[in-house]
Design an enzyme around this catalytic site. Structure first.
Site, PDB file in Angstrom:
ATOM      1  N   LYS A  25       1.202   4.289  -2.847  1.00 35.35           N
ATOM      2  CA  LYS A  25       1.023   5.722  -2.587  1.00 35.35           C
ATOM      3  C   LYS A  25       2.317   6.509  -2.831  1.00 35.35           C
ATOM      4  CE  LYS A  25      -3.373   5.867  -1.871  1.00 35.35           C
ATOM      5  NZ  LYS A  25      -4.261   6.637  -2.749  1.00 35.35           N
ATOM      6  N   TYR A  67       0.861  -1.205   0.000  1.00 35.44           N
ATOM      7  CA  TYR A  67       0.000   0.000   0.000  1.00 35.44           C
ATOM      8  C   TYR A  67       0.890   1.245   0.000  1.00 35.44           C
ATOM      9  CZ  TYR A  67      -3.361   3.602   1.238  1.00 35.44           C
ATOM     10  OH  TYR A  67      -4.111   4.751   1.230  1.00 35.44           O
TER      11      TYR A  67
END
Ligand code: NDP
Ligand code: 8X3
Length: 250
Positions: free
Chosen positions: A155, A151
């Site tokens: 990002k 994750y």
């Protein structure tokens, strides 16, 4: 002149709150997401404030994404503002135990989906030499935390793409920026922890950011004068200092 904004991930959380905030200011809306019923409900709720067109597609599907955006009706064709918001975390596991389907979901949605939507919208902005793109990154794009691995990578990629867009689109006068929140109380944790009844414990013991708090900042960014571009905004709730320090009640 009335502006038109395309918001991905408008069925929930930050995207939905941004739709409501923009509607208050009379911005025409193209709202995107996979859950059609929710899109219909939101369109209905906002119809007295502004014109709303809904697009129902999965950002992982390249053809569906390009077709949906390329087939907008004439009165919604000119997109002034793009809010690349669709995305989620899937799982929270050490890298040695991570689930490949979760990794695929995060890279396909948060990174490739953002690129597909941008690919469909940017050419008209470069042609007009105007436009504003805001990518929703995360504090996870600034700092890697334990078990955040993929994750956080997705990002970090959003931030790199944002910087790349700002450089490449600079000659065209297009504004590009990122809004990077810390913990926001949305459906995010339900998605991340898939059916785990404790998913919402993430937001217990402190006052997390609310979707509306982020929407306020997004509206502030898009309402600056033409010569002002907010390139990169990191925002936390007061209780959060960084990805790992959150002042929670005992
Ligand atoms: P929500 O789960 O509430 O909303 C996620 C939105 O993304 C939904 O509207 C969902 O719509 C859409 N979406 C997810 N997958 C797809 C897909 N494959 N195709 C199209 N749309 C999709 O979470 P948030 O509002 O919190 O998240 C919005 C953004 O903010 C994400 O990019 C997230 O990473 C980021 N963020 C969130 C933080 C948080 O703590 N909540 C903190 C920092 C950043 P549908 O399911 O209908 O398709
Ligand atoms: C969401 C914030 O800390 O859950 O991007 O990664 S965090």
């Amino acid at each position: 002149m009335t502006k038109t904004a395309l918001i991905t991930g408008a069925t929930s959380g930050i995207g939905k709150a941004t739709a409501f905030e923009f509607a208050k200011h009379g911005i025409k809306l193209i709202l995107c997401g996979r859950r059609l019923e929710r899109l219909n409900t939101i369109q209905n709720a906002l119809k007295d404030l502004t014109e709303v067109h809904i697009l129902n597609f999965d950002v992982r599907d390249k053809e569906a994404t390009l077709n949906a955006i390329n087939s907008l009706p004439e009165n919604f064709k000119t997109i002034d503002i793009l809010i690349n918001n669709a995305g989620n975390a899937h799982g929270l596991d050490p890298i040695n135990e991570g689930n490949i389907d979760d990794w695929d979901a995060m890279m396909d949605i948060n990174v490739k989906g953002l690129l597909y939507v941008s690919k469909a919208v940017i050419p008209q902005m470069t042609e007009r030499q105007s436009g504003h793109i805001i990518n929703i990154g995360s504090s996870a794009g600034k700092e890697v935390y334990s078990k955040g691995n993929v994750y956080c990578a997705s990002k970090h990629a959003v931030l790199a793409i944002t910087e790349g867009m700002r450089i490449d689109l600079n000659p065209y006068g297009i504004k590009v920026g990122a809004v990077n929140p810390g913990l926001v109380e949305t459906e995010f944790s339900e998605v991340r922890f898939k059916g785990n009844p404790n998913a919402n414990n993430t937001y217990k013991g402190f006052k997390a950011l609310q979707a509306k708090d982020v929407a306020d900042v997004i509206y502030f960014a898009i309402s600056r004068p033409p010569h002002v571009n907010l390139a990169d905004i990191l925002m936390f709730c007061t209780a959060q200092a960084n990805s790992t320090i959150v002042n929670k009640e005992a």
